[in-house]
Design an enzyme around this catalytic site. Structure first.
Site, mmCIF file in Angstrom:
data_model
loop_
_atom_site.group_PDB
_atom_site.id
_atom_site.type_symbol
_atom_site.label_atom_id
_atom_site.label_comp_id
_atom_site.label_asym_id
_atom_site.label_seq_id
_atom_site.Cartn_x
_atom_site.Cartn_y
_atom_site.Cartn_z
ATOM 1 N N ASP A 56 -48.201 50.259 132.732
ATOM 2 C CA ASP A 56 -47.461 49.314 131.905
ATOM 3 C C ASP A 56 -46.129 50.272 131.236
ATOM 4 O O ASP A 56 -45.155 49.664 130.990
ATOM 5 C CB ASP A 56 -48.060 48.744 130.944
ATOM 6 N N SER A 68 -52.625 24.362 157.377
ATOM 7 C CA SER A 68 -53.743 24.180 156.452
ATOM 8 C C SER A 68 -55.128 24.343 157.189
ATOM 9 O O SER A 68 -54.988 24.844 158.433
ATOM 10 C CB SER A 68 -53.613 22.759 155.709
ATOM 11 N N LEU A 69 -56.263 24.116 156.423
ATOM 12 C CA LEU A 69 -57.557 24.219 157.070
ATOM 13 C C LEU A 69 -58.094 23.008 157.073
ATOM 14 O O LEU A 69 -58.126 22.300 156.268
ATOM 15 C CB LEU A 69 -58.278 25.356 156.226
ATOM 16 N N GLU A 103 -64.506 34.479 154.550
ATOM 17 C CA GLU A 103 -63.586 34.881 153.488
ATOM 18 C C GLU A 103 -63.840 34.058 152.237
ATOM 19 O O GLU A 103 -64.384 33.115 152.185
ATOM 20 C CB GLU A 103 -62.271 35.097 153.891
ATOM 21 N N LYS A 130 -62.430 31.408 149.473
ATOM 22 C CA LYS A 130 -61.569 30.526 149.559
ATOM 23 C C LYS A 130 -60.837 30.450 148.170
ATOM 24 O O LYS A 130 -61.383 29.610 147.305
ATOM 25 C CB LYS A 130 -61.900 29.028 150.069
ATOM 26 N N ASP A 148 -58.454 29.470 145.088
ATOM 27 C CA ASP A 148 -57.854 28.373 144.821
ATOM 28 C C ASP A 148 -56.320 28.543 144.267
ATOM 29 O O ASP A 148 -56.449 28.933 143.019
ATOM 30 C CB ASP A 148 -58.448 27.471 143.842
ATOM 31 N N ARG A 203 -45.675 27.776 151.006
ATOM 32 C CA ARG A 203 -45.784 27.086 152.192
ATOM 33 C C ARG A 203 -44.906 25.695 152.230
ATOM 34 O O ARG A 203 -44.474 25.499 153.302
ATOM 35 C CB ARG A 203 -47.287 26.714 152.103
ATOM 36 N N TYR A 229 -54.336 37.235 153.457
ATOM 37 C CA TYR A 229 -55.537 36.927 154.470
ATOM 38 C C TYR A 229 -54.938 36.680 155.873
ATOM 39 O O TYR A 229 -55.927 36.616 156.870
ATOM 40 C CB TYR A 229 -56.255 35.689 154.023
ATOM 41 N N LYS A 251 -63.585 32.181 159.775
ATOM 42 C CA LYS A 251 -62.725 32.251 161.152
ATOM 43 C C LYS A 251 -63.270 33.113 162.029
ATOM 44 O O LYS A 251 -64.137 33.855 162.104
ATOM 45 C CB LYS A 251 -61.582 33.317 160.464
ATOM 46 N N LYS A 268 -66.254 23.738 151.880
ATOM 47 C CA LYS A 268 -66.174 23.702 150.298
ATOM 48 C C LYS A 268 -67.667 23.577 149.696
ATOM 49 O O LYS A 268 -68.390 23.147 150.235
ATOM 50 C CB LYS A 268 -65.368 22.394 150.395
ATOM 51 N N CYS A 296 -54.368 4.207 114.857
ATOM 52 C CA CYS A 296 -53.880 5.541 115.522
ATOM 53 C C CYS A 296 -54.540 6.340 114.557
ATOM 54 O O CYS A 296 -54.300 6.292 113.410
ATOM 55 C CB CYS A 296 -52.420 5.289 115.472
ATOM 56 N N CYS A 356 -51.197 7.686 112.251
ATOM 57 C CA CYS A 356 -50.419 6.746 111.291
ATOM 58 C C CYS A 356 -51.263 5.718 110.877
ATOM 59 O O CYS A 356 -50.857 4.850 110.159
ATOM 60 C CB CYS A 356 -49.273 6.345 111.825
ATOM 61 N N CYS A 385 -50.150 4.104 120.585
ATOM 62 C CA CYS A 385 -49.387 3.736 119.172
ATOM 63 C C CYS A 385 -47.874 3.592 119.555
ATOM 64 O O CYS A 385 -47.343 4.491 119.823
ATOM 65 C CB CYS A 385 -49.800 5.067 118.518
ATOM 66 N N CYS A 440 -44.608 7.384 113.841
ATOM 67 C CA CYS A 440 -45.995 7.899 113.967
ATOM 68 C C CYS A 440 -45.738 9.636 113.610
ATOM 69 O O CYS A 440 -45.309 10.140 114.656
ATOM 70 C CB CYS A 440 -46.694 7.738 114.983
#
Ligand code: IVH
Length: 712
Positions: free
Chosen positions: A39, A84-85, A115, A117, A119, A138, A224, A286, A310, A404, A407, A422, A427
């Site tokens: 850094d 996609s898969l 591998e 997956k 997210d 993508r 990947y 794969k 999944k 609310c 208020c 509300c 408010c």
């Protein structure tokens, strides 16, 4: 003050240090260059380069932190589609997948690579001659957005490979849970809504316009695949090769000889995922042999040789202690479930969203209930079920609030809406949240006004609407707690500086329903001024490709609301009436600065929508200087190309025809805009004429309204 030659020596030394750090970072088993040292080198470089903009060159680490802001991401076509898969949700489905593969390659022995997956968000990264040249999201799989400066801020992604090769790799950009937590904490401090998932956050960040902000946020990437033509015969060897190029390949991948081993891998990670510093939602399996992959081929959407297995959503039991309504700037009362703290997916959960009061009814939820809490793709858990058998009789019904929480006004349910709202324009909670949104970083970016100050300004009656911010004076601010004259001057300075913000920021800041950062940019680009947008009909807005009827109606309704109009008028009277960045740059036409010149190595060519780089258009400067042009109908070339040309010639593009329009460029099948131009006697030009106009062969005034039109 250092001399240029001293600066140059420091730059050279800092670059060397940086390269050494990078090599150690990627190659060393023991890391000699600590995070702090890394850094420090980066900030040293950034410091040097901020003094000498011409040193902001591609190979330097500081481009990771000080790359220039992009105004709109150009799009680019992928050479091979980004597929996609297919998903499998059970081991049975996985076995079915293998049976299908064996029908395609009968008698073959299938080995796999499994591998994690991750997210996040898929990206394609191009190296040219071993140098990181571009990164593209993508998108729709065929074309994506060019996000090179932002990708360059990803720590761990080398800018230079140890071989001078041309290579396109693909991978997933994501947030570690730690970086995600940090980001959301910062957003909450700024009064911005937290991102729901690391995936949303990664997508939002990668497509942000300002790479310096992206750099500070700490994205990661895992590579990947090679896009096409791996020099190795198997996927496993390809991964090893990518690793040898210092690319960040997943550490947890394994080569597995059979589906039984794959099943064990999946079971291990289904429970082991909580030990990971990032979020995964399954494992990817794969076929290892690339020749077999080739024989199996792909469908239009996904390769046959890979599948995403999944995980089931994670679920735990907890107890509902209470339901509290929350109220934000839109006035919607959102029930928040307060739970007995439980561990779920590696984090402690003590709150869950309940979306709206209908959902409480649907679940039959009572205070004190034993409930099941699930965490799927979303990081914020939700209550999915109630254990009615566990009731003791002491549970209490949950009533929608009569007032609310801020208020006390009775909330209402507007026609066609499930939410309780509300609708009291006075408010305090809404007011506070609206101001918090207005000053937030992606909006007007008035950083010095934090939530505590907003609270005080509202409590003291100094600020009721966002326009009041621009009426604040020194003595009013100095009368507040913990506000010395220096802080007051800072706050006033920051408010004043926000007057220069371009139109899209103000549009976003106004908090129009359905208008986020991206939509605000699109509307600003097309309409150029608030007045033009205010005049536009919903149909005119819908003429814009990215704007659908929901947005168009919402924007239109906003400008019909007397309360909002009063605020906009006040803002204008206070001098806040910005134009779009496009109109600004068309107006000023600055000579290329030294900085801009030094960026030309870095800059992406302007891409037309068809993915072809824009050819230089010759010297168009000034041919349409200050002229307002509207485009309509189907043209023979992509609109983006026409827009670029017109803007280069100094023209200002707007989205609707008005008395102020100088030309309507009309293609085939032009509709309401053509009629409006005819009615208002606006010169209508077809493409060939516009070309001549740009070449300067026509003098102003020679084009008559209603002249030759394509498609008539
Ligand atoms: S391979 C042609 N491997 O998951 C094969 N994808 O749901 C392309 N993803 O679009 C993908 N981790 O964005 C692959 N180890 C991994 C992955 C991975 C995450 C993402 C990727 C893909 C999505 C499909």
């Amino acid at each position: 003050m250092s001399t240029p030659s001293e600066d140059h020596q420091s730059l050279h030394a800092a670059r060397l240090k940086y390269r050494r750090c990078l090599l150690e970072y990627f190659n060393g088993d023991q890391q000699i260059c600590s995070d702090e040292a890394y850094d420090a080198v980066i900030s040293e470089l950034a410091g040097l380069q901020s003094r000498r903009p011409e040193w902001r060159v591609w190979e330097s680490a500081a481009t990771r932190v000080v790359a220039p802001a992009m105004e709109a991401a150009p799009t680019r076509r992928h050479e091979s589609p980004m597929l996609s898969l297919a998903n499998a949700y059970s081991l049975d489905e996985l076995r079915e997948w293998e049976r299908g593969l064996l029908r395609l390659v009968p008698g073959e022995n299938l080995a796999y690579v499994a591998e994690l997956k991750v997210d996040g968000l898929a990206v394609a990264i191009h190296y040219e001659g071993g140098v990181l040249a571009s990164a593209v999201t993508r998108g729709d799989g065929t074309a994506g957005e060019v996000v090179t400066p932002n990708a360059k801020t990803i720590r761990g992604l080398p800018h230079v490979l140890p071989q001078t090769i041309d290579l396109e790799v693909r991978g997933e950009v994501y947030y570690s849970l730690e970086a995600f937590g940090r980001l959301n904490a910062a957003r909450e401090r700024m009064g911005e809504p937290p991102f729901k998932t690391p995936r949303n956050a990664a997508a939002g960040t990668l497509r942000m316009m300002d790479a310096s902000v992206v750099g500070a946020r700490g994205l990661s990437v895992v590579i990947y695949a090679v896009a096409a033509g791996s020099p190795k015969p198997t996927h496993w060897e390809t991964l090893a090769w990518l690793r040898s190029l210092n690319l960040p390949v997943g550490e947890h991948s394994e080569r597995l000889e059979s589906l039984a081993e794959v099943e064990r891998f999946q079971a291990r990670w289904e429970s082991g995922r909580k030990t990971l510093p990032f979020q995964i939602d399954g494992v990817v399996v794969k076929v290892d042999n690339l020749e077999l992959q080739e024989r199996m081929g792909s469908t239009a959407k996904s390769p046959r040789w890979a599948v995403a297995l999944k995980f089931a959503a994670q679920r735990v039991a907890s107890r509902l202690l209470e339901v509290k309504p929350g109220v934000g700037r839109t006035g919607i009362l959102t029930p928040v479930a307060i739970l007995e703290a439980v561990e779920l997916g590696g984090t402690t959960v003590s709150r869950a969203t309940l979306h709206n009061y209908d959902q409480i009814e649907r679940l039959g939820l009572m205070t004190g209930d034993r409930v099941f809490v699930e965490k799927g793709g979303e990081i914020i858990p939700k209550i999915v079920d109630v254990d009615r058998d566990a009731r003791s009789g002491g549970e209490r019904a949950i009533e929608p609030p009569q007032g609310c929480p801020s208020c006390g006004n009775p909330p209402v349910r507007l026609e066609g809406e499930v939410d309780l709202r509300c609708i009291n324009p006075e408010c305090p909670a809404q007011r506070e949240d609206r101001i918090r949104h207005f000053v937030s970083r992606p909006a007007m970016d008035i950083e010095t006004i934090g939530p505590a100050l907003i609270g005080q300004l509202i409590d003291k009656g100094l600020v009721r609407s966002v326009a009041d911010l621009y009426r604040l004076g020194t003595s009013q601010l100095e009368s507040l707690e913990r506000m010395g004259s220096k802080s007051a001057a800072n706050v006033l300075g920051a408010i004043d500086a926000s007057r220069a913000q371009p139109l899209h920021r103000l549009l976003h800041a106004l908090g129009i329903r359905h208008v986020g950062e991206r939509t605000a940019r699109i509307l600003a680009r097309h309409f150029a001024s608030l007045a033009a947008l205010r005049r536009a009909s919903p149909e005119e807005m819908e003429d814009i490709k990215e704007i659908g009827s929901v947005i168009a109606q919402s924007v239109h309704a906003f400008f019909q609301d007397p309360g909002q109009v009063a605020i906009i008028d006040s803002l204008r009277n206070l001098g806040i009436d910005p134009i779009s960045v496009e109109a600004q740059s068309a107006k000023s036409q600055p000579a290329k600065s030294q900085f801009a010149k030094s960026q030309s190595m870095e800059a992406q060519p302007v891409e037309a929508q068809d993915g072809q780089p824009q050819p230089p258009q010759g010297n168009l400067q000034g041919k349409l200087q200050g002229k307002t042009v509207v485009i309509t109908g189907t043209l023979s070339e992509p609109r983006s190309r026409w827009k670029a040309r017109i803007e280069e010639a100094g023209g200002i593009l707007t989205g609707s025809v008005s008395k102020k329009t100088d030309y309507l460029l009309a293609g085939a099948a032009a509709g309401s805009k053509l009629a409006a131009a005819q009615r208002l006697n606006i010169p209508i030009v077809e493409e060939a004429e516009m070309r001549r106009l740009l070449e300067g062969q026509f003098m102003e005034g020679q084009i008559m309204p209603g002249q030759i039109l394509e498609g008539q």
